[in-house]
Design a protein around this motif. Sequence first.
Motif, PDB file in Angstrom:
ATOM      1  N   LEU A 243       1.282  -1.235   0.027  1.00 42.95           N
ATOM      2  CA  LEU A 243      -0.177   0.583   0.336  1.00 42.95           C
ATOM      3  C   LEU A 243       1.131   1.094   0.030  1.00 42.95           C
ATOM      4  N   GLY A 244       0.874   2.006  -0.834  1.00 43.42           N
ATOM      5  CA  GLY A 244       1.699   3.138  -1.602  1.00 43.42           C
ATOM      6  C   GLY A 244       0.145   4.094  -1.285  1.00 43.42           C
ATOM      7  N   LEU A 245       1.838   5.824  -0.783  1.00 44.82           N
ATOM      8  CA  LEU A 245       0.764   7.469  -1.215  1.00 44.82           C
ATOM      9  C   LEU A 245       1.534   8.208  -2.140  1.00 44.82           C
ATOM     10  N   GLY A 246       1.124   8.808  -2.984  1.00 46.15           N
ATOM     11  CA  GLY A 246       1.350   9.862  -3.771  1.00 46.15           C
ATOM     12  C   GLY A 246       0.593  11.229  -3.192  1.00 46.15           C
ATOM     13  N   ILE A 247       1.114  12.321  -2.371  1.00 46.04           N
ATOM     14  CA  ILE A 247       1.250  13.204  -2.431  1.00 46.04           C
ATOM     15  C   ILE A 247       0.867  14.523  -3.011  1.00 46.04           C
ATOM     16  N   ILE A 248      -0.073  14.887  -3.644  1.00 45.88           N
ATOM     17  CA  ILE A 248      -0.059  16.098  -4.703  1.00 45.88           C
ATOM     18  C   ILE A 248      -0.555  17.769  -3.822  1.00 45.88           C
ATOM     19  N   VAL A 249       0.352  18.636  -3.442  1.00 48.12           N
ATOM     20  CA  VAL A 249      -0.669  19.322  -2.288  1.00 48.12           C
ATOM     21  C   VAL A 249      -0.189  21.189  -3.081  1.00 48.12           C
TER      22      VAL A 249
ATOM     23  N   GLY B 131      -0.524  21.470  -6.160  1.00 46.98           N
ATOM     24  CA  GLY B 131      -0.563  21.553  -7.814  1.00 46.98           C
ATOM     25  C   GLY B 131       1.277  20.977  -7.877  1.00 46.98           C
ATOM     26  N   CYS B 132       2.004  20.343  -6.863  1.00 51.48           N
ATOM     27  CA  CYS B 132       3.312  20.085  -6.662  1.00 51.48           C
ATOM     28  C   CYS B 132       3.312  18.518  -6.108  1.00 51.48           C
ATOM     29  N   LEU B 133       4.043  17.542  -5.897  1.00 51.60           N
ATOM     30  CA  LEU B 133       4.694  16.353  -5.530  1.00 51.60           C
ATOM     31  C   LEU B 133       4.850  16.721  -4.191  1.00 51.60           C
ATOM     32  N   TYR B 134       4.831  16.133  -3.333  1.00 49.15           N
ATOM     33  CA  TYR B 134       5.025  16.700  -2.227  1.00 49.15           C
ATOM     34  C   TYR B 134       6.146  15.228  -1.831  1.00 49.15           C
ATOM     35  N   TYR B 135       7.595  15.643  -1.083  1.00 50.64           N
ATOM     36  CA  TYR B 135       8.249  14.519  -1.590  1.00 50.64           C
ATOM     37  C   TYR B 135       8.656  14.219   0.291  1.00 50.64           C
ATOM     38  N   GLY B 136       8.651  15.674   1.131  1.00 49.99           N
ATOM     39  CA  GLY B 136       8.983  15.352   2.853  1.00 49.99           C
ATOM     40  C   GLY B 136      10.576  15.529   2.507  1.00 49.99           C
ATOM     41  N   LYS B 137      11.423  15.999   3.891  1.00 51.06           N
ATOM     42  CA  LYS B 137      12.556  15.914   4.108  1.00 51.06           C
ATOM     43  C   LYS B 137      13.696  15.556   3.287  1.00 51.06           C
ATOM     44  N   SER B 138      13.061  13.704   2.985  1.00 52.44           N
ATOM     45  CA  SER B 138      14.208  12.729   2.204  1.00 52.44           C
ATOM     46  C   SER B 138      13.442  12.122   1.356  1.00 52.44           C
ATOM     47  N   GLY B 139      12.540  12.891   0.762  1.00 51.39           N
ATOM     48  CA  GLY B 139      11.711  12.165  -0.133  1.00 51.39           C
ATOM     49  C   GLY B 139      10.964  11.000   0.134  1.00 51.39           C
ATOM     50  N   PHE B 140      10.973  10.592   1.541  1.00 52.06           N
ATOM     51  CA  PHE B 140      10.259   9.210   2.307  1.00 52.06           C
ATOM     52  C   PHE B 140       8.535   9.420   1.834  1.00 52.06           C
ATOM     53  N   SER B 141       8.057  10.336   1.857  1.00 48.20           N
ATOM     54  CA  SER B 141       6.557  10.570   2.149  1.00 48.20           C
ATOM     55  C   SER B 141       6.078   9.822   1.530  1.00 48.20           C
ATOM     56  N   GLY B 142       5.152   9.531   1.658  1.00 46.43           N
ATOM     57  CA  GLY B 142       3.862   8.329   1.737  1.00 46.43           C
ATOM     58  C   GLY B 142       3.900   7.169   1.377  1.00 46.43           C
ATOM     59  N   GLU B 143       4.961   6.960   2.915  1.00 48.03           N
ATOM     60  CA  GLU B 143       4.722   5.051   3.716  1.00 48.03           C
ATOM     61  C   GLU B 143       3.338   4.981   3.808  1.00 48.03           C
ATOM     62  N   PHE B 144       2.220   5.122   3.877  1.00 42.90           N
ATOM     63  CA  PHE B 144       1.005   5.046   4.423  1.00 42.90           C
ATOM     64  C   PHE B 144       0.498   3.912   5.079  1.00 42.90           C
ATOM     65  N   GLY B 145       1.523   2.403   4.198  1.00 39.72           N
ATOM     66  CA  GLY B 145       1.618   0.979   4.969  1.00 39.72           C
ATOM     67  C   GLY B 145       1.857   1.243   5.879  1.00 39.72           C
ATOM     68  N   HIS B 146       3.180   1.515   6.208  1.00 41.34           N
ATOM     69  CA  HIS B 146       3.765   1.231   7.197  1.00 41.34           C
ATOM     70  C   HIS B 146       3.191   1.818   9.123  1.00 41.34           C
ATOM     71  N   PHE B 147       1.914   2.743   8.863  1.00 42.41           N
ATOM     72  CA  PHE B 147       1.123   3.550   9.932  1.00 42.41           C
ATOM     73  C   PHE B 147       0.672   2.256  10.277  1.00 42.41           C
ATOM     74  N   CYS B 148       1.055   2.335  11.748  1.00 46.42           N
ATOM     75  CA  CYS B 148       0.886   0.873  13.229  1.00 46.42           C
ATOM     76  C   CYS B 148      -0.415   1.382  13.392  1.00 46.42           C
ATOM     77  N   LEU B 149      -1.635  -0.090  12.226  1.00 42.60           N
ATOM     78  CA  LEU B 149      -3.080   0.238  12.777  1.00 42.60           C
ATOM     79  C   LEU B 149      -3.961  -0.892  14.661  1.00 42.60           C
ATOM     80  N   PHE B 150      -3.318  -1.921  13.885  1.00 46.04           N
ATOM     81  CA  PHE B 150      -3.683  -2.769  14.658  1.00 46.04           C
ATOM     82  C   PHE B 150      -3.033  -3.639  15.193  1.00 46.04           C
ATOM     83  N   ASP B 151      -3.249  -3.827  15.810  1.00 45.57           N
ATOM     84  CA  ASP B 151      -2.421  -5.045  17.255  1.00 45.57           C
ATOM     85  C   ASP B 151      -2.807  -6.313  16.963  1.00 45.57           C
TER      86      ASP B 151
END
Length: 402
Positions: free
Chosen positions: A222-228, A230-250
């Motif tokens: 599961l991946g995520l791309g973000i446009i804010v 009209g521009c791609l959002y990269y984050g500090k080191s280009g690692f933005s969008g790691e949505f699949g690794h949000f810790c949600l389930f026990d």
Amino acid sequence: MGTKFLITAESNNRTEMLKKKIIQYYIANGDTTIAELCKEVDLSIPTVTKLIGELQEDGYILDFGKQDTSGGRKPNIYGLNPDSGYFIGVDVMRDRVHLAAVDFKGGRLRMNENVPYKLENTREALDILCEIIGRFIHVLPIPRSKILAIGVNISGRVNPMSGYSYSIFYFEEKPLAELFEEILGIKTYIENDSRAMTYGEYMQGVVQGEKNVLFLNLTWGLGLGIIVDGCLYYGKSGFSGEFGHFCLFDNEILCHCGKKGCLETEASGAALYRHLVERHKQGSSSILAPRLESGEPVSLADLIEAIQKEDVLCIDILEQVALNLGKSIAGLINIFNPELVVLGGALAATGDYIRLPIRSAIKKYSLNLVSQDTEIKLSRLQERAGVIGACLLSRSKMLGLI
């Protein structure tokens, strides 16, 4: 055609910056008159006329003749010269590769889909990938010297600015982008696959003028791309969008990232497959039962085909996966307040089977005032989004527009 402008595209020379601004306008808006261009770039007609003339001399802009208007003096239409350069895109997946070439205007020259390839974190696999790219370039009906850049998509953690990939092909001190360049002899950029898909969909897909967009890449992971704005959002080191690794389930399920309970463990193709195996062992029936019993591998395409054939078990599991996903997307909507959420990647091919439960969960869990103006759409480019995005991103990066 001269290449000085491209070579110095990262400089702060005012004239070159203005030329890039003009090219960027043509990329985003297509052909137009000098008068219309002046309004958009906020420059005088003499200045724009001079810059357009220089860009024509360099071969980047063409005069397409008089505009077809009713009465009065007909102005000339100018636009990008498609033959001024070409860009290659490479979308690397687990078991195959998509390759494409586009012209300077973004028009597709050639596309090879589903080229067999086994992605492994070895130097041999990297060399094989370069051979596949080399063969694709060799059969293109253009001189190799006309290829200005190559874009390569890789899943996982990629730093496009430094050229390093930390999830795959991370076995040498040199940046991966530099290794590609040494082997292929052409300027190469690497990019996260979900972000490239986002850009492809934004430029040539379902996005129609929206400037705040979330793109979900729904595959085994599961991946995520973000446009804010009209521009791609990269984050500090280009690692933005790691949505699949949000810790949600026990759930104590170990994710491939090494941590437990990631969203991806319950909202992805991998989760769909795992639950199918579990339910089959419990006695539930499925058209995929013979493959499971024989130990044959079940691909994501097999799962999608079963859903499209109305396999009740697979549809039931997909609905739960989609509800988990929709609940999490509701959180993203509360944070970003996007105009559009695009569902892409392989699982988007299941259509309303995945879209409707996602939309239902979003309606239930998001703030109504925030989500009421957010549309949920399926990708138009589907599995071509990544390779098209790779082509177009390599163009924008080569020109210093990103």
